[in-house]
Design an enzyme around this catalytic site. Structure first.
Site, PDB file in Angstrom:
ATOM      1  N   GLY A   1      -5.744 -10.500 -10.332  1.00 30.03           N
ATOM      2  CA  GLY A   1      -6.337  -9.255 -10.797  1.00 30.03           C
ATOM      3  C   GLY A   1      -5.327  -8.138 -10.631  1.00 30.03           C
ATOM      4  O   GLY A   1      -4.435  -8.225  -9.787  1.00 30.03           O
TER       5      GLY A   1
ATOM      6  N   GLN B   1      -2.033   0.342 -10.071  1.00 25.11           N
ATOM      7  CA  GLN B   1      -1.034  -0.469  -9.386  1.00 25.11           C
ATOM      8  C   GLN B   1       0.295  -0.505 -10.142  1.00 25.11           C
ATOM      9  O   GLN B   1       1.313  -0.879  -9.576  1.00 25.11           O
ATOM     10  CB  GLN B   1      -1.544  -1.891  -9.148  1.00 25.11           C
ATOM     11  CG  GLN B   1      -2.645  -1.955  -8.106  1.00 25.11           C
ATOM     12  CD  GLN B   1      -3.084  -3.367  -7.867  1.00 25.11           C
ATOM     13  OE1 GLN B   1      -4.000  -3.859  -8.519  1.00 25.11           O
ATOM     14  NE2 GLN B   1      -2.429  -4.039  -6.936  1.00 25.11           N
TER      15      GLN B   1
ATOM     16  N   CYS C   1      -3.130  -8.626  -1.626  1.00 27.79           N
ATOM     17  CA  CYS C   1      -3.014  -7.679  -2.726  1.00 27.79           C
ATOM     18  C   CYS C   1      -1.569  -7.614  -3.189  1.00 27.79           C
ATOM     19  O   CYS C   1      -0.652  -7.600  -2.356  1.00 27.79           O
ATOM     20  CB  CYS C   1      -3.481  -6.298  -2.239  1.00 27.79           C
ATOM     21  SG  CYS C   1      -3.358  -4.999  -3.474  1.00 27.79           S
ATOM     22  N   LEU C   2      -1.357  -7.542  -4.484  1.00 33.99           N
ATOM     23  CA  LEU C   2      -0.001  -7.435  -5.019  1.00 33.99           C
ATOM     24  C   LEU C   2       0.680  -6.136  -4.589  1.00 33.99           C
ATOM     25  O   LEU C   2       1.904  -6.069  -4.553  1.00 33.99           O
ATOM     26  CB  LEU C   2      -0.021  -7.543  -6.545  1.00 33.99           C
ATOM     27  CG  LEU C   2      -0.501  -8.890  -7.092  1.00 33.99           C
ATOM     28  CD1 LEU C   2      -0.616  -8.836  -8.616  1.00 33.99           C
ATOM     29  CD2 LEU C   2       0.407 -10.019  -6.643  1.00 33.99           C
TER      30      LEU C   2
ATOM     31  N   HIS D   1     -12.600  -5.909  -5.241  1.00 34.47           N
ATOM     32  CA  HIS D   1     -11.247  -5.495  -4.859  1.00 34.47           C
ATOM     33  C   HIS D   1     -10.651  -4.567  -5.932  1.00 34.47           C
ATOM     34  O   HIS D   1     -10.109  -3.503  -5.618  1.00 34.47           O
ATOM     35  CB  HIS D   1     -10.390  -6.763  -4.691  1.00 34.47           C
ATOM     36  CG  HIS D   1      -8.967  -6.539  -4.338  1.00 34.47           C
ATOM     37  ND1 HIS D   1      -8.467  -6.837  -3.097  1.00 34.47           N
ATOM     38  CD2 HIS D   1      -7.911  -6.084  -5.059  1.00 34.47           C
ATOM     39  CE1 HIS D   1      -7.176  -6.572  -3.065  1.00 34.47           C
ATOM     40  NE2 HIS D   1      -6.812  -6.111  -4.254  1.00 34.47           N
ATOM     41  N   GLU D   2     -10.766  -4.962  -7.200  1.00 37.31           N
ATOM     42  CA  GLU D   2     -10.184  -4.153  -8.287  1.00 37.31           C
ATOM     43  C   GLU D   2     -10.939  -2.829  -8.460  1.00 37.31           C
ATOM     44  O   GLU D   2     -10.313  -1.790  -8.712  1.00 37.31           O
ATOM     45  CB  GLU D   2     -10.144  -4.940  -9.595  1.00 37.31           C
ATOM     46  CG  GLU D   2      -9.292  -6.209  -9.543  1.00 37.31           C
ATOM     47  CD  GLU D   2      -7.889  -6.026  -8.993  1.00 37.31           C
ATOM     48  OE1 GLU D   2      -7.283  -4.955  -9.191  1.00 37.31           O
ATOM     49  OE2 GLU D   2      -7.384  -6.970  -8.358  1.00 37.31           O
TER      50      GLU D   2
ATOM     51  N   HIS E   1      -9.604  -0.424  -5.959  1.00 33.56           N
ATOM     52  CA  HIS E   1      -8.323   0.170  -6.376  1.00 33.56           C
ATOM     53  C   HIS E   1      -8.539   1.399  -7.252  1.00 33.56           C
ATOM     54  O   HIS E   1      -7.896   2.431  -7.056  1.00 33.56           O
ATOM     55  CB  HIS E   1      -7.476  -0.833  -7.157  1.00 33.56           C
ATOM     56  CG  HIS E   1      -6.616  -1.697  -6.307  1.00 33.56           C
ATOM     57  ND1 HIS E   1      -5.716  -1.202  -5.391  1.00 33.56           N
ATOM     58  CD2 HIS E   1      -6.506  -3.052  -6.240  1.00 33.56           C
ATOM     59  CE1 HIS E   1      -5.094  -2.207  -4.798  1.00 33.56           C
ATOM     60  NE2 HIS E   1      -5.567  -3.335  -5.283  1.00 33.56           N
TER      61      HIS E   1
END
Length: 183
Positions: free
Chosen positions: A56, A61, A104-105, A146-147, A150
């Site tokens: 995701g 991000q 997380c990226l 999670h997204e 963000h």
């Protein structure tokens, strides 16, 4: 995206933002134009997510402060969920509270057990402005929550105790997909 094309195949890969970047801490703006620029952003998000081996990715991000995220994520039964959401709203969470590993990226090298609901429902629009409703369970529900976090300016570490949060942030290491100096 046209039928039969691979999401992200016409997109550009962007470096991902790290915790020091203010883009990750700012609530994203609503999308108001469902145009070619939005379609390009969705493609770039897919390309960037796949380049970093993620499941995701939210627009902030990659430094774009608008309410869009993409996903290619399995659920606990290993069913693949692939898509994007514009102006998502987390309208429902339910089921058991499950404590599970999350990474997380934008926090490469770090992972922590985070409590999330086992079911999530997100409503929003696709890139053409058509309404969508996405329901997820298990790992996919975790991804949706999670997204959405963000896009509200949060990261999973915010859900931890202060001590655990500091430990996670100390573990973050630059990765090949990271933006230089976090921005």
């Amino acid at each position: 995206m046209h039928r039969g094309t691979i999401p992200g195949s016409s997109g550009s890969v962007h470096p991902l933002r790290l915790p020091a970047d203010p883009a990750l801490r700012t609530r994203c703006a609503e999308v108001t134009s469902f145009d070619a620029e939005l379609a390009r952003l969705v493609e770039d998000l897919f390309a960037s997510m796949y380049a970093a081996y993620g499941v995701g990715l939210a627009a902030n991000q990659i430094g774009v402060p608008v309410r869009v995220f993409v996903y290619d994520c399995p659920d606990d039964e290993d069913r693949r969920h692939l898509g994007h959401v514009v102006n998502p709203r987390l309208v429902e969470t339910g089921g058991a509270i499950v404590r599970g590993p999350e990474s997380c990226l934008s926090l490469p090298g770090a992972e922590a057990a985070v409590e999330r609901r086992d079911r999530a429902v997100v409503e929003g629009y696709d890139r053409r402005g058509e309404p969508v409703r996405i329901e997820g369970t298990g790992f996919f529900a975790r991804c949706l929550q999670h997204e959405c976090d963000h896009l509200d300016g949060g990261v999973y570490a915010d859900r931890l105790t202060e001590r655990r949060r500091r430990r996670v942030l100390r573990a973050v290491r630059p990765a090949p997909w990271s933006a230089p100096d976090g921005g």
